[in-house]
Design an enzyme around this catalytic site. Sequence first.
Site, PDB file in Angstrom:
ATOM      1  N   GLY A  63       0.771  -1.240   0.000  1.00 15.59           N
ATOM      2  CA  GLY A  63       0.000   0.000   0.000  1.00 15.59           C
ATOM      3  C   GLY A  63       0.797   1.282   0.000  1.00 15.59           C
ATOM      4  O   GLY A  63       0.234   2.357   0.201  1.00 15.59           O
ATOM      5  N   TRP A  65       2.274   3.036  -2.404  1.00 12.14           N
ATOM      6  CA  TRP A  65       1.889   4.012  -3.429  1.00 12.14           C
ATOM      7  C   TRP A  65       0.500   4.582  -3.169  1.00 12.14           C
ATOM      8  O   TRP A  65       0.289   5.785  -3.284  1.00 12.14           O
ATOM      9  CB  TRP A  65       1.963   3.367  -4.816  1.00 12.14           C
ATOM     10  CG  TRP A  65       3.351   3.376  -5.387  1.00 12.14           C
ATOM     11  CD1 TRP A  65       4.521   3.555  -4.691  1.00 12.14           C
ATOM     12  CD2 TRP A  65       3.716   3.210  -6.754  1.00 12.14           C
ATOM     13  NE1 TRP A  65       5.587   3.511  -5.550  1.00 12.14           N
ATOM     14  CE2 TRP A  65       5.130   3.298  -6.816  1.00 12.14           C
ATOM     15  CE3 TRP A  65       3.005   2.986  -7.922  1.00 12.14           C
ATOM     16  CZ2 TRP A  65       5.833   3.171  -8.023  1.00 12.14           C
ATOM     17  CZ3 TRP A  65       3.706   2.855  -9.123  1.00 12.14           C
ATOM     18  CH2 TRP A  65       5.092   2.952  -9.171  1.00 12.14           C
ATOM     19  N   ASP A  83      -4.123  -6.209  -6.153  1.00 14.61           N
ATOM     20  CA  ASP A  83      -2.898  -6.984  -5.921  1.00 14.61           C
ATOM     21  C   ASP A  83      -3.273  -8.428  -5.637  1.00 14.61           C
ATOM     22  O   ASP A  83      -4.361  -8.711  -5.116  1.00 14.61           O
ATOM     23  CB  ASP A  83      -2.091  -6.424  -4.756  1.00 14.61           C
ATOM     24  CG  ASP A  83      -0.622  -6.860  -4.808  1.00 14.61           C
ATOM     25  OD1 ASP A  83       0.235  -6.012  -5.108  1.00 14.61           O
ATOM     26  OD2 ASP A  83      -0.334  -8.048  -4.562  1.00 14.61           O
ATOM     27  N   ASP A  99      -5.416 -11.960  -8.875  1.00 14.62           N
ATOM     28  CA  ASP A  99      -4.306 -12.022  -9.827  1.00 14.62           C
ATOM     29  C   ASP A  99      -4.675 -11.225 -11.073  1.00 14.62           C
ATOM     30  O   ASP A  99      -5.583 -11.607 -11.823  1.00 14.62           O
ATOM     31  CB  ASP A  99      -4.031 -13.483 -10.180  1.00 14.62           C
ATOM     32  CG  ASP A  99      -2.761 -13.667 -10.994  1.00 14.62           C
ATOM     33  OD1 ASP A  99      -2.305 -12.688 -11.617  1.00 14.62           O
ATOM     34  OD2 ASP A  99      -2.226 -14.794 -11.000  1.00 14.62           O
ATOM     35  N   ASP A 124       3.276  -0.963 -10.031  1.00 12.95           N
ATOM     36  CA  ASP A 124       4.518  -1.349  -9.362  1.00 12.95           C
ATOM     37  C   ASP A 124       4.618  -2.874  -9.343  1.00 12.95           C
ATOM     38  O   ASP A 124       5.284  -3.455  -8.498  1.00 12.95           O
ATOM     39  CB  ASP A 124       4.533  -0.777  -7.938  1.00 12.95           C
ATOM     40  CG  ASP A 124       5.942  -0.686  -7.352  1.00 12.95           C
ATOM     41  OD1 ASP A 124       6.900  -0.522  -8.129  1.00 12.95           O
ATOM     42  OD2 ASP A 124       6.082  -0.772  -6.120  1.00 12.95           O
ATOM     43  N   LYS A 164       6.682   0.523 -13.324  1.00  9.58           N
ATOM     44  CA  LYS A 164       8.001  -0.050 -13.034  1.00  9.58           C
ATOM     45  C   LYS A 164       8.340  -1.082 -14.109  1.00  9.58           C
ATOM     46  O   LYS A 164       7.537  -1.974 -14.397  1.00  9.58           O
ATOM     47  CB  LYS A 164       8.015  -0.726 -11.663  1.00  9.58           C
ATOM     48  CG  LYS A 164       9.341  -1.430 -11.353  1.00  9.58           C
ATOM     49  CD  LYS A 164       9.462  -1.805  -9.897  1.00  9.58           C
ATOM     50  CE  LYS A 164       8.541  -2.940  -9.501  1.00  9.58           C
ATOM     51  NZ  LYS A 164       8.674  -3.270  -8.071  1.00  9.58           N
TER      52      LYS A 164
END
Length: 209
Positions: A63, A65, A83, A99, A124, A164
């Site tokens: 958490g 971000w 997530d 997922d 991320d 990312k």
Amino acid sequence: MTGKKRSASSSRWLQEHFSDKYVQQAQKKGLRSRAWFKLDEIQQSDKIFKPGMTVVDLGAAPGGWSQYVVTQIGGAGRIIACDLLPMDPIVGVDFLQGDFRDELVMKALLERVGDSKVQVVMSDMAPNMSGTPAVDIPRAMYLVELALEMCRDVLAPGGSFVVKVFQGEGFDEYLREIRSLFTKVKVRKPDSSRARSREVYIVATGRKL
């Protein structure tokens, strides 16, 4: 790898982790992760987030971000986060555990977005790393391609994408793909990103019509 080598490697990682100044600062500030500082550096440079925005956070747990973005978009803003791992609740964050590679999870995430105009998609996400680049890089590239697909589905014209990416095979092609979709694209390596890590952050603004 032998158990002894694995143990030595793990010990080095733990020693590096707990001596990391950003880890120490995160603990002092009560932050969920050192990733908070990476996004703060990006925000200082690129001014991505503004009050009232709707933001999609992929690979959100634990958490860091989302915790940062809440401070930037305020009570009128909204974060839809996803997530595979669980995440403790954050006020202002609508969290979906699942997922992201699963079609049903993607569909559920799109339903939560609904008709909202999404101004930022951020990712991320990273796969579980094996330590073998030939295995890890393709897995990581698959995730960032999915994140870009989410941009195509929900990101409003003029919107931004922060992702990312691990440098390696497929990186240049992915960067070219993003440049074709956004008016301004930067590659950032925040100070809070570990120097030996292959990770960089692509910051793309001004989604083209």
